[in-house]
Enzyme design. Structure first.
Site, short mmCIF file in Angstrom:
data_model
loop_
_atom_site.label_atom_id
_atom_site.label_comp_id
_atom_site.label_asym_id
_atom_site.label_seq_id
_atom_site.Cartn_x
_atom_site.Cartn_y
_atom_site.Cartn_z
N GLY A 44 55.47 59.51 -73.32
CA GLY A 44 54.88 59.44 -74.65
C GLY A 44 55.51 58.31 -75.45
O GLY A 44 54.82 57.50 -76.08
N HIS A 45 56.85 58.25 -75.41
CA HIS A 45 57.53 57.15 -76.10
C HIS A 45 57.15 55.81 -75.48
O HIS A 45 56.98 54.81 -76.18
CB HIS A 45 59.06 57.32 -76.00
CG HIS A 45 59.60 58.58 -76.60
ND1 HIS A 45 60.10 59.61 -75.84
CD2 HIS A 45 59.73 58.97 -77.89
CE1 HIS A 45 60.53 60.57 -76.64
NE2 HIS A 45 60.32 60.22 -77.89
N VAL A 81 50.31 61.55 -75.42
CA VAL A 81 50.34 61.40 -73.96
C VAL A 81 50.66 62.78 -73.36
O VAL A 81 51.58 63.46 -73.81
CB VAL A 81 51.41 60.38 -73.54
CG1 VAL A 81 51.50 60.29 -72.02
CG2 VAL A 81 51.10 59.02 -74.15
P1 AMP Z 1 60.79 62.01 -81.01
O1 AMP Z 1 61.73 61.20 -80.18
O2 AMP Z 1 60.35 63.27 -80.38
O3 AMP Z 1 61.28 62.18 -82.43
O4 AMP Z 1 59.47 61.15 -81.14
C1 AMP Z 1 59.49 59.79 -81.48
C2 AMP Z 1 58.08 59.29 -81.59
O5 AMP Z 1 57.41 59.48 -80.35
C3 AMP Z 1 57.25 60.03 -82.65
O6 AMP Z 1 56.42 59.10 -83.33
C4 AMP Z 1 56.44 60.99 -81.81
O7 AMP Z 1 55.22 61.36 -82.41
C5 AMP Z 1 56.20 60.17 -80.57
N1 AMP Z 1 55.88 61.03 -79.43
C6 AMP Z 1 56.61 62.08 -78.96
N2 AMP Z 1 55.96 62.66 -77.93
C7 AMP Z 1 54.79 61.98 -77.76
C8 AMP Z 1 53.68 62.12 -76.87
N3 AMP Z 1 53.63 63.07 -75.94
N4 AMP Z 1 52.66 61.24 -76.99
C9 AMP Z 1 52.68 60.27 -77.95
N5 AMP Z 1 53.71 60.10 -78.81
C10 AMP Z 1 54.75 60.94 -78.72
#
Ligand code: AMP
Length: 277
Positions: A28-29, A173
């Site tokens: 996703g990241h 994702v």
């Molecule tokens: P986090 O590290 O979980 O704080 O997320 C950092 C960024 O990655 C945020 O903008 C989240 O929305 C995005 N993010 C996390 N998981 C996903 C995913 N499965 N698909 C798309 N973006 C994601």
């Protein structure tokens, strides 16, 4: 590939494309970083890795939140990022850890959503994102739809503070079976992971119903395998306000779920269409 912990070591001090993360990167990241690289047009792509203490309440998973900086750096490089910025807590909060952000965007306080269960959360998000924006001074920042309410909160914050930063979003994702990628998925056992799939089933089940009541009931039915449902609701996708039971076809709808599965609190969301929308 540069890994920097001090803002004055960033190669270009302003104008880059920022991808804020808490690390433990997954596909996703990667999609966010790839998107940032695709729109960068010569600007540096800065991936921040900061496990933000202000968005965790006492007793939440701050201490056991997964950390994997070496792997994060390799993944950032492979996805087209140019810098990993890993500020310390002291750099982020030089005057000590604040507990609130003002003015908190209105979309953060919508009844029945995150604020009802994690009232500290969007204060923490805004504190960290605003500080990252001030330190990195990006011209654009990329966020995932996975955290849909957060995306709207950041957009409103940028608007409220008249910050000249383009907020770009990237669709969620998913694993092949539909589970939204999340750093917290690694807390799940095999059986918990199969219960977690009910979030995706619930989001799909909301489609094609005649009313919001029917659609929300269909979501709750699918969510039977989870341990607790914080919310499973359908809202106006632009404001996250509740909508009429039979909304006008022109109202864009979003289903949003937060549920506890074993040790992990999972969130997910998706566009919904009722029979008349
Ligand atoms: P986090 O590290 O979980 O704080 O997320 C950092 C960024 O990655 C945020 O903008 C989240 O929305 C995005 N993010 C996390 N998981 C996903 C995913 N499965 N698909 C798309 N973006 C994601």
């Amino acid at each position: 590939m540069q890994v920097v912990t001090q803002v004055d070591a960033l190669p270009v001090h302003a104008g880059g494309v920022l991808v804020p993360t808490m690390g433990a990167l997954h596909a996703g990241h990667t999609a966010l970083i790839q998107h940032a690289a695709a729109i960068a047009d010569g600007r540096p792509v800065i991936v921040s890795v900061f496990v933000n203490p202000t968005q965790f309440a006492p007793g939440e998973d701050l201490d056991r939140y997964p950390r994997s900086l070496e792997r994060d750096v390799a993944m950032t490089e492979a996805a087209g990022g140019t810098v990993v910025f890993t500020p310390s807590v002291k750099t982020m909060y030089p005057d000590g850890i604040p507990d609130r952000f003002a003015p908190l965007p209105k979309v953060a306080r919508r009844p029945g959503l995150e604020d009802a269960h994690r009232p500290h959360f969007f204060h923490g998000v805004c504190l960290a994102v605003k500080r990252l924006f001030d330190l990195v001074q990006p011209s654009a920042a990329v966020f995932g739809e996975k955290d849909y309410q957060q995306l709207l909160v950041v957009r409103e914050m940028v608007h409220l503070l008249a910050m000249n930063i383009e907020i770009v979003s990237v669709p969620t994702v998913r694993e092949d079976d539909g589970l939204a990628m999340s750093s917290r998925n690694r807390y799940l056992s095999t059986s918990e992971r199969s219960s977690a799939l009910s979030l995706w089933a619930a989001l799909r089940a909301a489609n094609g119903k005649a009313t919001i009541t029917e659609a929300e009931q269909a979501m709750m039915d699918e969510l039977a395998p989870v341990d607790a449902v914080d919310y499973a609701v359908i809202r106006d996708a632009r404001t996250l306000l509740p909508v009429d039971d039979e909304p006008e076809p022109s109202v864009p709808l979003r289903a949003l779920i937060a549920a506890q599965v074993g040790p992990a609190r999972l969130i997910d969301n998706q566009v919904v269409r009722l029979t008349n929308t």
